[in-house]
Design a protein around this motif. Sequence first.
Motif, PDB file in Angstrom:
ATOM      1  N   SER A 127      -6.770  -3.641  83.330  1.00  0.00           N
ATOM      2  CA  SER A 127      -6.941  -3.012  84.382  1.00  0.00           C
ATOM      3  C   SER A 127      -5.655  -2.972  85.224  1.00  0.00           C
ATOM      4  CB  SER A 127      -7.978  -3.977  85.468  1.00  0.00           C
ATOM      5  OG  SER A 127      -7.252  -5.077  85.938  1.00  0.00           O
ATOM      6  N   VAL A 128      -5.838  -1.898  86.334  1.00  0.00           N
ATOM      7  CA  VAL A 128      -4.293  -1.692  86.705  1.00  0.00           C
ATOM      8  C   VAL A 128      -4.072  -3.019  87.912  1.00  0.00           C
ATOM      9  CG1 VAL A 128      -3.389  -0.571  88.893  1.00  0.00           C
ATOM     10  CG2 VAL A 128      -4.807   0.885  87.180  1.00  0.00           C
ATOM     11  N   ALA A 129      -5.090  -3.763  88.164  1.00  0.00           N
ATOM     12  CA  ALA A 129      -4.865  -4.904  89.066  1.00  0.00           C
ATOM     13  C   ALA A 129      -3.939  -5.882  88.292  1.00  0.00           C
ATOM     14  CB  ALA A 129      -6.233  -5.425  89.507  1.00  0.00           C
ATOM     15  N   ASP A 130      -4.133  -5.884  86.909  1.00  0.00           N
ATOM     16  CA  ASP A 130      -3.520  -6.879  86.230  1.00  0.00           C
ATOM     17  C   ASP A 130      -1.984  -6.643  86.219  1.00  0.00           C
ATOM     18  OD1 ASP A 130      -5.867  -7.834  85.434  1.00  0.00           O
ATOM     19  OD2 ASP A 130      -5.957  -6.923  83.434  1.00  0.00           O
ATOM     20  N   THR A 131      -1.668  -5.494  86.036  1.00  0.00           N
ATOM     21  CA  THR A 131      -0.309  -5.154  86.172  1.00  0.00           C
ATOM     22  C   THR A 131       0.330  -5.446  87.699  1.00  0.00           C
ATOM     23  OG1 THR A 131      -0.491  -2.794  86.755  1.00  0.00           O
ATOM     24  CG2 THR A 131      -0.271  -3.403  84.530  1.00  0.00           C
ATOM     25  N   LEU A 132      -0.438  -5.366  88.494  1.00  0.00           N
ATOM     26  CA  LEU A 132      -0.027  -5.421  89.791  1.00  0.00           C
ATOM     27  C   LEU A 132      -0.123  -7.094  90.298  1.00  0.00           C
ATOM     28  CD1 LEU A 132      -1.293  -2.396  91.328  1.00  0.00           C
ATOM     29  CD2 LEU A 132       1.185  -3.051  90.761  1.00  0.00           C
ATOM     30  N   ARG A 133      -0.541  -7.931  89.469  1.00  0.00           N
ATOM     31  CA  ARG A 133      -0.688  -9.286  89.865  1.00  0.00           C
ATOM     32  C   ARG A 133       0.564 -10.076  89.978  1.00  0.00           C
ATOM     33  NH1 ARG A 133      -1.315 -13.461  86.460  1.00  0.00           N
ATOM     34  NH2 ARG A 133      -1.558 -11.867  84.652  1.00  0.00           N
ATOM     35  N   GLY A 134       0.615 -10.703  91.420  1.00  0.00           N
ATOM     36  CA  GLY A 134       2.024 -11.291  91.421  1.00  0.00           C
ATOM     37  C   GLY A 134       1.854 -12.779  91.264  1.00  0.00           C
ATOM     38  N   VAL A 135       2.927 -13.564  91.020  1.00  0.00           N
ATOM     39  CA  VAL A 135       2.882 -15.248  90.854  1.00  0.00           C
ATOM     40  C   VAL A 135       4.178 -15.379  91.569  1.00  0.00           C
ATOM     41  CG1 VAL A 135       2.008 -14.902  88.549  1.00  0.00           C
ATOM     42  CG2 VAL A 135       4.355 -14.899  88.879  1.00  0.00           C
ATOM     43  N   LEU A 136       3.873 -16.667  92.394  1.00  0.00           N
ATOM     44  CA  LEU A 136       4.990 -17.473  93.096  1.00  0.00           C
ATOM     45  C   LEU A 136       5.670 -18.121  92.348  1.00  0.00           C
ATOM     46  CD1 LEU A 136       2.706 -18.448  96.175  1.00  0.00           C
ATOM     47  CD2 LEU A 136       4.354 -16.248  96.028  1.00  0.00           C
ATOM     48  N   VAL A 137       7.176 -18.055  92.417  1.00  0.00           N
ATOM     49  CA  VAL A 137       7.968 -18.963  91.717  1.00  0.00           C
ATOM     50  C   VAL A 137       8.857 -19.588  92.857  1.00  0.00           C
ATOM     51  CG1 VAL A 137       7.777 -17.838  89.570  1.00  0.00           C
ATOM     52  CG2 VAL A 137       9.517 -17.020  91.249  1.00  0.00           C
ATOM     53  N   PRO A 138       9.567 -20.635  92.577  1.00  0.00           N
ATOM     54  CA  PRO A 138       9.146 -21.570  91.295  1.00  0.00           C
ATOM     55  C   PRO A 138       8.088 -22.406  91.716  1.00  0.00           C
ATOM     56  CG  PRO A 138      11.051 -22.532  92.332  1.00  0.00           C
ATOM     57  CD  PRO A 138      10.870 -21.170  93.144  1.00  0.00           C
ATOM     58  N   ASP A 139       7.405 -23.053  90.949  1.00  0.00           N
ATOM     59  CA  ASP A 139       6.313 -23.898  91.085  1.00  0.00           C
ATOM     60  C   ASP A 139       6.761 -25.341  91.481  1.00  0.00           C
ATOM     61  OD1 ASP A 139       7.065 -24.550  88.443  1.00  0.00           O
ATOM     62  OD2 ASP A 139       5.674 -25.609  87.949  1.00  0.00           O
ATOM     63  N   ILE A 140       7.938 -25.710  91.189  1.00  0.00           N
ATOM     64  CA  ILE A 140       8.671 -26.747  91.490  1.00  0.00           C
ATOM     65  C   ILE A 140      10.269 -26.530  91.513  1.00  0.00           C
ATOM     66  CG2 ILE A 140       8.471 -28.099  89.445  1.00  0.00           C
ATOM     67  CD1 ILE A 140       8.338 -30.717  90.979  1.00  0.00           C
ATOM     68  N   THR A 141      10.996 -27.069  92.710  1.00  0.00           N
ATOM     69  CA  THR A 141      12.320 -27.048  92.662  1.00  0.00           C
ATOM     70  C   THR A 141      12.975 -27.958  91.376  1.00  0.00           C
ATOM     71  OG1 THR A 141      12.834 -28.254  94.394  1.00  0.00           O
ATOM     72  CG2 THR A 141      12.627 -25.884  94.842  1.00  0.00           C
ATOM     73  N   ALA A 142      14.112 -27.512  91.057  1.00  0.00           N
ATOM     74  CA  ALA A 142      14.736 -28.619  90.152  1.00  0.00           C
ATOM     75  C   ALA A 142      14.999 -29.850  90.869  1.00  0.00           C
ATOM     76  CB  ALA A 142      16.103 -27.884  89.545  1.00  0.00           C
ATOM     77  N   VAL A 143      15.787 -29.583  91.909  1.00  0.00           N
ATOM     78  CA  VAL A 143      16.096 -30.696  92.860  1.00  0.00           C
ATOM     79  C   VAL A 143      14.827 -31.691  92.849  1.00  0.00           C
ATOM     80  CG1 VAL A 143      16.873 -31.919  94.841  1.00  0.00           C
ATOM     81  CG2 VAL A 143      17.877 -29.636  93.990  1.00  0.00           C
ATOM     82  N   GLU A 144      13.727 -31.234  93.371  1.00  0.00           N
ATOM     83  CA  GLU A 144      12.295 -31.880  93.453  1.00  0.00           C
ATOM     84  C   GLU A 144      12.096 -32.725  92.023  1.00  0.00           C
ATOM     85  OE1 GLU A 144       7.779 -31.664  95.045  1.00  0.00           O
ATOM     86  OE2 GLU A 144       9.019 -29.785  94.944  1.00  0.00           O
ATOM     87  N   MET A 145      11.996 -32.114  90.886  1.00  0.00           N
ATOM     88  CA  MET A 145      11.771 -32.548  89.724  1.00  0.00           C
ATOM     89  C   MET A 145      12.759 -33.918  89.460  1.00  0.00           C
ATOM     90  SD  MET A 145      10.909 -29.912  86.870  1.00  0.00           S
ATOM     91  CE  MET A 145      11.962 -28.514  87.227  1.00  0.00           C
ATOM     92  N   LEU A 146      14.103 -33.608  89.691  1.00  0.00           N
ATOM     93  CA  LEU A 146      14.860 -34.855  89.613  1.00  0.00           C
ATOM     94  C   LEU A 146      14.735 -35.853  90.208  1.00  0.00           C
ATOM     95  CD1 LEU A 146      17.967 -32.535  88.708  1.00  0.00           C
ATOM     96  CD2 LEU A 146      16.847 -33.962  87.223  1.00  0.00           C
TER      97      LEU A 146
END
Length: 397
Positions: free
Chosen positions: A219-238
């Motif tokens: 579907s057209v909506a599939d190509t227009l699906r946005g995602v948020l990045v990053p799910d976690i920052t590198a600093v937070e992981m460490l």
Amino acid sequence: KSKMQEDEEKLERDHWTAVMQSLLRYQDFVAVELSRRQSHINRLPLKIADRLPAITFEKMNAIFNAAAANQELLCAMVQFYRLSLSTDPQDVLERELSDKAAVIPPSQQHRNQAVLHSIHREWSSEAASERAMSFGVIISELLVRLPVTPTTSYTHKVLVPGCGTGRLPVEIAAAGYCCEGNEFSAFMVTACNFMLNGVTEKESYQIFPWVESISNVASVADTLRGVLVPDITAVEMLSNYESSIMAAGHQPDHNEYPKLSMATGDFVDVYTSPNNHHSNGDGIAVWDAVVTCFFLDTAPVVIEYIEAIWSILKPGGVWINLGPLLYHWVADSDASSDERYSRSIELSYEELKLIIINFGFEYLNEEWKECKYTCSEASMMWTMYRAVFFTVRKPLV
């Protein structure tokens, strides 16, 4: 400086400038592709064109607008890279980047797309299951072969060549290892630098990684699906890991750091050349583990990678590998005349295993794992590899 050194430096600068220009013109490339699609529609007989639904025309503007969000991230990457280079207002690279007359072939767009796909794979919550099939498997094996306790944190040195946009080295460092990532691609290095050092808040960018998909779209909506990045920052992981070992009653010695570092350049050259400060050119092997994830097939001559891994591993050190054998230098799709295309040697895993054993490695584990790679969950086609997963050890003697 000698004339040869000056020429080499100019070639290097020209290459990085072309990469920056390519990233900055991502949306221009999208506009060219949309124009191509529209011209094909315009050439249709009217009785055929009238059959097209309104959404076919509406999606053109939507795709262009989604590409603008992708461009925002890519521009931020370039800007962060430029700031890290020099404070000189007459910086040569800055002047060259402003040169609108520079010609960047649209064929470079696939590299921009690869950056977006890698950021989605490595830094989105949506791709967590994909990462679990590769990064998760590798880290679990690493913890078995080189166990970490609060008192032994950051005493094992792990190298990750071909680290893409940097998530795997961060996760390994966040598991208690001193980890160094290595990456050759200037596109990926720019993205990695930004994701590790330039992004300070989780989910601070929305990207549309599949906006240019034209095949296997449900579907057209599939190509227009946005995602948020990053799910976690590198600093937070460490910092999460450091907090956990402090909660266990252990105060980490900050003199033991850096727990995470990066090196840019060709893996073999960076780690085995006597003239490189990252190398073990003095004959001293320094790494407790080398982790290769979807990396072996990036070599024109994979035996050179195996030889380098053997030389830099300490006696008793382990090499953990996961990935397919989709050799990168078989066909010159960019017509770049890169000399590596003329050197490519493609070997089966059976042949590679014999070479690995011939070097002296001892097999500790060997399995076949199904691994998705840069998949859109909504696509009508996924890329799934039956990847080889093995752990070998360099003998103590």
